[in-house]
Design a protein around this motif. Structure first.
Motif, PDB file in Angstrom:
ATOM      1  N   GLY A   1      42.333  44.528  38.739  1.00  0.00           N
ATOM      2  CA  GLY A   1      40.945  44.109  38.609  1.00  0.00           C
ATOM      3  C   GLY A   1      40.086  44.910  37.609  1.00  0.00           C
ATOM      4  O   GLY A   1      40.285  44.880  36.405  1.00  0.00           O
ATOM      5  N   GLY A   2      39.122  45.534  38.208  1.00  0.00           N
ATOM      6  CA  GLY A   2      38.192  46.351  37.493  1.00  0.00           C
ATOM      7  C   GLY A   2      38.414  47.814  37.789  1.00  0.00           C
ATOM      8  O   GLY A   2      39.534  48.244  38.040  1.00  0.00           O
ATOM      9  N   GLU A   3      37.325  48.593  37.768  1.00  0.00           N
ATOM     10  CA  GLU A   3      37.404  50.026  38.043  1.00  0.00           C
ATOM     11  C   GLU A   3      36.876  50.272  39.458  1.00  0.00           C
ATOM     12  O   GLU A   3      35.675  50.141  39.723  1.00  0.00           O
ATOM     13  N   PRO A   4      37.761  50.632  40.400  1.00  0.00           N
ATOM     14  CA  PRO A   4      37.360  50.738  41.811  1.00  0.00           C
ATOM     15  C   PRO A   4      36.208  51.709  42.068  1.00  0.00           C
ATOM     16  O   PRO A   4      35.403  51.497  42.980  1.00  0.00           O
ATOM     17  N   THR A   5      36.100  52.781  41.269  1.00  0.00           N
ATOM     18  CA  THR A   5      35.062  53.780  41.537  1.00  0.00           C
ATOM     19  C   THR A   5      33.667  53.260  41.238  1.00  0.00           C
ATOM     20  O   THR A   5      32.671  53.908  41.582  1.00  0.00           O
TER      21      THR A   5
ATOM     22  N   ALA B   1      39.185  40.751  44.199  1.00  0.00           N
ATOM     23  CA  ALA B   1      37.731  40.847  44.333  1.00  0.00           C
ATOM     24  C   ALA B   1      37.102  39.504  44.644  1.00  0.00           C
ATOM     25  O   ALA B   1      35.925  39.438  45.017  1.00  0.00           O
ATOM     26  N   ASP B   2      37.877  38.413  44.497  1.00  0.00           N
ATOM     27  CA  ASP B   2      37.398  37.074  44.849  1.00  0.00           C
ATOM     28  C   ASP B   2      37.636  36.734  46.319  1.00  0.00           C
ATOM     29  O   ASP B   2      37.285  35.646  46.769  1.00  0.00           O
ATOM     30  N   GLY B   3      38.261  37.653  47.058  1.00  0.00           N
ATOM     31  CA  GLY B   3      38.501  37.433  48.475  1.00  0.00           C
ATOM     32  C   GLY B   3      39.770  36.685  48.798  1.00  0.00           C
ATOM     33  O   GLY B   3      40.067  36.431  49.972  1.00  0.00           O
ATOM     34  N   TYR B   4      40.566  36.335  47.788  1.00  0.00           N
ATOM     35  CA  TYR B   4      41.829  35.630  48.013  1.00  0.00           C
ATOM     36  C   TYR B   4      43.002  36.615  48.051  1.00  0.00           C
ATOM     37  O   TYR B   4      42.954  37.688  47.431  1.00  0.00           O
ATOM     38  N   VAL B   5      44.059  36.192  48.762  1.00  0.00           N
ATOM     39  CA  VAL B   5      45.292  36.969  48.828  1.00  0.00           C
ATOM     40  C   VAL B   5      46.263  36.459  47.771  1.00  0.00           C
ATOM     41  O   VAL B   5      46.437  35.246  47.601  1.00  0.00           O
ATOM     42  N   TYR B   6      46.894  37.394  47.070  1.00  0.00           N
ATOM     43  CA  TYR B   6      47.913  37.088  46.067  1.00  0.00           C
ATOM     44  C   TYR B   6      49.206  37.810  46.451  1.00  0.00           C
ATOM     45  O   TYR B   6      49.169  38.833  47.143  1.00  0.00           O
ATOM     46  N   PRO B   7      50.366  37.299  46.011  1.00  0.00           N
ATOM     47  CA  PRO B   7      51.634  37.856  46.485  1.00  0.00           C
ATOM     48  C   PRO B   7      51.933  39.271  46.002  1.00  0.00           C
ATOM     49  O   PRO B   7      52.650  40.017  46.668  1.00  0.00           O
ATOM     50  N   CYS B   8      51.409  39.663  44.844  1.00  0.00           N
ATOM     51  CA  CYS B   8      51.666  41.012  44.341  1.00  0.00           C
ATOM     52  C   CYS B   8      50.668  41.332  43.242  1.00  0.00           C
ATOM     53  O   CYS B   8      49.843  40.489  42.862  1.00  0.00           O
TER      54      CYS B   8
ATOM     55  N   PRO C   1      38.488  46.056  44.968  1.00  0.00           N
ATOM     56  CA  PRO C   1      37.127  45.939  45.492  1.00  0.00           C
ATOM     57  C   PRO C   1      36.141  45.322  44.504  1.00  0.00           C
ATOM     58  O   PRO C   1      35.164  44.695  44.912  1.00  0.00           O
ATOM     59  N   THR C   2      36.412  45.487  43.199  1.00  0.00           N
ATOM     60  CA  THR C   2      35.491  44.965  42.194  1.00  0.00           C
ATOM     61  C   THR C   2      36.235  44.656  40.902  1.00  0.00           C
ATOM     62  O   THR C   2      37.254  45.300  40.589  1.00  0.00           O
TER      63      THR C   2
END
Length: 322
Positions: free
Chosen positions: A91-95, A254-261, A44-45
């Motif tokens: 990514g980052g820290e979801p909370t 968080a950039d809105g793109y899909v990655y394979p894993c 998410p972030t």
């Protein structure tokens, strides 16, 4: 002590590098020969309140974050396509995302179980009202930990468990060179005391694996708790041409793109970010894209997953003659 490689504990709380028992028993993962995205991994972030030197995402753009509306739209999109579980991760820290708890609640309303990968800093220091809601929405939460100097406060894990009493809590302890064995041992002892602390997973630093440090930790911690799981990461295989896993458990960044894993940041080169060449498209385009071509992956821990998926989706006659 006998190997725990195929134990119920390990099969329940691990995926990469393991036998595919969950896949073989996952209802709805394959329908009419087609793989559905039964498990969504969602960042998410990219904002983070930690500065871990071993972080495999240390070079991501920390300003990137899904908007509140887009976060909920992603969940709705994948719920309509058969997703039954979502892991909020970094990514980052979801909370740090202000809409995380509402997203957890919405995901549950849409029939998805929820997991969380976190450093635990925010949700172990206090018990805000939102934690009561998270305690209802989460199936599991896993705290990411590393310690080389003996300064990690293990009481933080205890407080996190107390704040989420109905949630299965796990610990993922990254084993780096110079790992502090006393902290690792303390976490094993805590696992024997905290009823909802389901496991402590000790995993080699994927970017710079040190086998000697891992061997020392295994010798120190294996006798302390049956909840301890040990995962080596210095042995891997190159990726297959067709990554069917990318259809089963895709990652939305968080950039809105899909990655394979969730391992693309070290799959081909150690960039510690999500490389553009691993993008499969925007999340809203997922239904139009095929499996990712993972022949560019030098380091893959899901080769066996892909082989099982290939077998499960291939045409087959005489099916009942097992």
């Amino acid at each position: 002590m006998p190997s725990t490689h195929h134990s119920p504990l390990r099969s329940s709380y691990t995926a990469a590098g393991e036998m595919r028992w969950k896949l073989l028993r996952a209802e709805g993962a394959i329908v009419d020969g087609k793989i559905r995205p039964i498990h969504l991994q969602l960042i998410p972030t990219n904002r983070c309140n930690g500065r871990c030197p071993w972080c495999s995402c240390s070079n991501v753009d920390r300003a990137e974050e899904l908007g509140d509306g887009e976060l909920l739209a992603v969940l709705q999109y994948f719920a309509k396509r058969g997703t039954r579980a979502v892991t909020f991760t970094g990514g980052g820290e979801p909370t740090l995302h202000r809409a995380l708890v509402p997203a957890l609640l919405v995901a549950r309303q849409w029939g998805m179980e929820c997991g969380l990968v976190t450093n635990g800093l925010t949700w172990s220091r206090s018990k805000p009202t939102e934690l009561e809601l998270a305690d209802e929405a989460l199936t599991w939460a896993r705290m990411s930990i590393v310690d080389t100097v003996g300064r990690y406060d293990c009481d933080q894990v205890a407080r996190f468990c107390e704040n989420l009493p109905r949630v299965d809590v796990g610990v993922s302890f990254t084993v780096t060179e110079g790992v502090n064995l006393e902290t690792a041992a303390a976490l094993c002892r805590l696992a024997e005391q905290a009823p909802n602390l389901t496991h402590v997973r000790f995993v080699q630093d994927i970017v710079q694996p040190d086998r000697a440090s891992m061997d020392r930790l295994v010798a120190r911690c294996r006798p302390l708790s049956p909840k301890a799981i040990f995962q080596y990461r210095d042995r891997f295989q190159p990726g297959d041409a067709a990554c069917l896993l990318s259809r089963l458990k895709p990652l939305v960044g968080a950039d809105g793109y899909v990655y394979p894993c969730c391992g693309v940041q070290y799959a081909a080169e150690q960039v510690r970010a999500l490389p553009e060449r691993f993008r499969m498209g925007r999340w809203s385009e997922f239904h139009r894209v095929g499996p990712f071509d993972s022949s560019i992956c030098r380091k893959c821990f899901y080769v066996d997953y892909n082989r099982v998926l290939a077998g499960l989706t291939a045409p087959l006659e005489h099916k009942v003659f097992v």
